[in-house]
Design an enzyme around this catalytic site. Sequence first.
Site, PDB file in Angstrom:
ATOM      1  N   ASN A  73       0.803  -1.116   0.051  1.00  0.00           N
ATOM      2  CA  ASN A  73      -0.110   0.129  -0.122  1.00  0.00           C
ATOM      3  C   ASN A  73       0.954   1.381  -0.082  1.00  0.00           C
ATOM      4  O   ASN A  73       0.449   2.323  -0.469  1.00  0.00           O
ATOM      5  CB  ASN A  73      -1.026   0.162   1.204  1.00  0.00           C
ATOM      6  CG  ASN A  73      -0.283  -0.107   2.627  1.00  0.00           C
ATOM      7  OD1 ASN A  73       0.783  -0.486   2.607  1.00  0.00           O
ATOM      8  ND2 ASN A  73      -0.710   0.535   3.512  1.00  0.00           N
ATOM      9  N   THR A  97      -0.057 -12.949   7.811  1.00  0.00           N
ATOM     10  CA  THR A  97       1.395 -13.188   7.224  1.00  0.00           C
ATOM     11  C   THR A  97       2.345 -13.054   8.686  1.00  0.00           C
ATOM     12  O   THR A  97       3.268 -13.600   8.621  1.00  0.00           O
ATOM     13  CB  THR A  97       1.719 -12.142   6.131  1.00  0.00           C
ATOM     14  OG1 THR A  97       0.791 -12.567   5.305  1.00  0.00           O
ATOM     15  CG2 THR A  97       3.122 -12.320   6.130  1.00  0.00           C
ATOM     16  N   GLU A 118       4.590  -4.659  11.986  1.00  0.00           N
ATOM     17  CA  GLU A 118       3.695  -3.721  11.990  1.00  0.00           C
ATOM     18  C   GLU A 118       2.452  -4.298  11.372  1.00  0.00           C
ATOM     19  O   GLU A 118       2.485  -4.684  10.026  1.00  0.00           O
ATOM     20  CB  GLU A 118       4.125  -2.607  11.436  1.00  0.00           C
ATOM     21  CG  GLU A 118       2.916  -1.485  11.360  1.00  0.00           C
ATOM     22  CD  GLU A 118       3.376   0.143  11.015  1.00  0.00           C
ATOM     23  OE1 GLU A 118       2.356   0.768  10.811  1.00  0.00           O
ATOM     24  OE2 GLU A 118       4.399  -0.012  10.418  1.00  0.00           O
ATOM     25  N   CYS A 145      -3.113   1.639   7.036  1.00  0.00           N
ATOM     26  CA  CYS A 145      -3.168   0.625   8.238  1.00  0.00           C
ATOM     27  C   CYS A 145      -3.881   1.273   9.506  1.00  0.00           C
ATOM     28  O   CYS A 145      -4.229   0.670  10.274  1.00  0.00           O
ATOM     29  CB  CYS A 145      -1.637   0.203   8.513  1.00  0.00           C
ATOM     30  SG  CYS A 145      -0.451   1.021   8.925  1.00  0.00           S
TER      31      CYS A 145
END
Length: 486
Positions: free
Chosen positions: A159, A238, A256, A290
């Site tokens: 992103n 993930t 993160e 995020c």
Amino acid sequence: MSATEMPRAFPELNTLIQGRFEPSPHSAGQLFEPNSGQPLAENRGSSLEQLDRAVGAAHAAHESGEWRGLGIAGRAPLLRALAARLDELGEQIAVLDAVNSGVPISVTRLFAGSAGDTVRDVVERALALGDSRALAADGRDVRLNRVPWGATALIMPWNAPSAMAVKKLGYALAAGATVVMKPSPASPWSTVLIAQAAVAAGIPAGVVNLVLGGGEIGSALVADPRIRAISMTGSTPTGRAIAASAGANLTRLRLELGSNNPAIVRADANVVEAARVIAAGAMKLSGQWCEAPRRVIADRALLPELVEALRAELAALRIGSSLDDGTQLGPVAFRERLIQLEGQRDALEAQGAVIHREGAVPDEGWFFQPSIAVAEEIDVELEIFGPLLTVQPSDGDAHALALANAGHVGLAGYVFGGDEQAALQMGAGLIAGEVKVNGSSVLDMAADSAQSFFGLSGLGGHGDADVLDFFSGTQIVGTDRPGMPL
């Protein structure tokens, strides 16, 4: 609105090992243009043999001590040369990121245009911190040294590919670490340019390496015992897989991950202003941020007015190509992302939520119509990552906090209210590393900001000092105290 021209050619998706680029032998399908859904170029992936050599190069470069042995004073000129190269690549990186991610080019230009400054800033921070400092020890020579862990894996999201690659790379190199970079297979191009810039800047061979590919390459990278630290930004599934794989080697982790960030609207909030700020935050990076507000928890008395105000904000968005200068909301990055978002919206509707779809989206491309799901109770198992907001009522502050702290949380939170002190007090009760009151900006609120990843949102944290600290450990070397009884 004016539009930026699509590049006629794209960077070769080559693998970087020991200072040399070589062809990536595996086909990894197609890279598509999210504004149209049309194929752009063949994607490429590194082989496992190349991965082994890339990790070996980073490990050998660490063991030789050449890079860390320069000290930050010796590394600084090379990092400043990297920053200058990134300055020159700003527009090219911005266009590639807009094409890869669907994020409007007005935003990718901000990220790419600040890449050089990001590296220069970390150089100044690392110089101020130093490689070593003397400790008070009654006149004896005792020093605290900062020592990089070893070969480090840098795993980037799709992103904000260049912004994350530059920050991870800049901080790792400033700390003296050697690295293997792996971008998302959905957005590899800008990371290739950044790797080229590192070579052109004169950073020694083997210090920066680049591999390309998906899950097979990523899994092998994080499981390699020669990798001593991993910095990854991406999804929670993930991240869990990386943590499980790295656990056998006790590899240092900075992860993160995702979070369905709550936005509490208290009874004394300015409804129109809260709706404006929430909508702006939720739609940043085409909804693919995020830390975006995702779950709105509003005082029951305000809910009808707030929903209408949110609908008006979403309906007013300029939706279009990520390459158009005036676009506020572009497409999502790839087809699978669109399918998952549509599935989440359908599931919410099946659970009884009222769905409001706002704005007109193009017929072609991977555009998700900005949507609001309103229900008494909201049950979302996975992180929502796109232009989809949920709204539910609360009955008082205690109820709002309980709702906000439930589920997949821990990264960010938001509180809106007229009584700022009461809103700040409520914010302190959220399970989140960063809580913003009456705002939803992307940037940190203070120069010394430091944010830990709570709950399911990851391991470690961010903030400039935190990121720099991650890439090295501390070592004490000195003359021992004489005559100690034990």
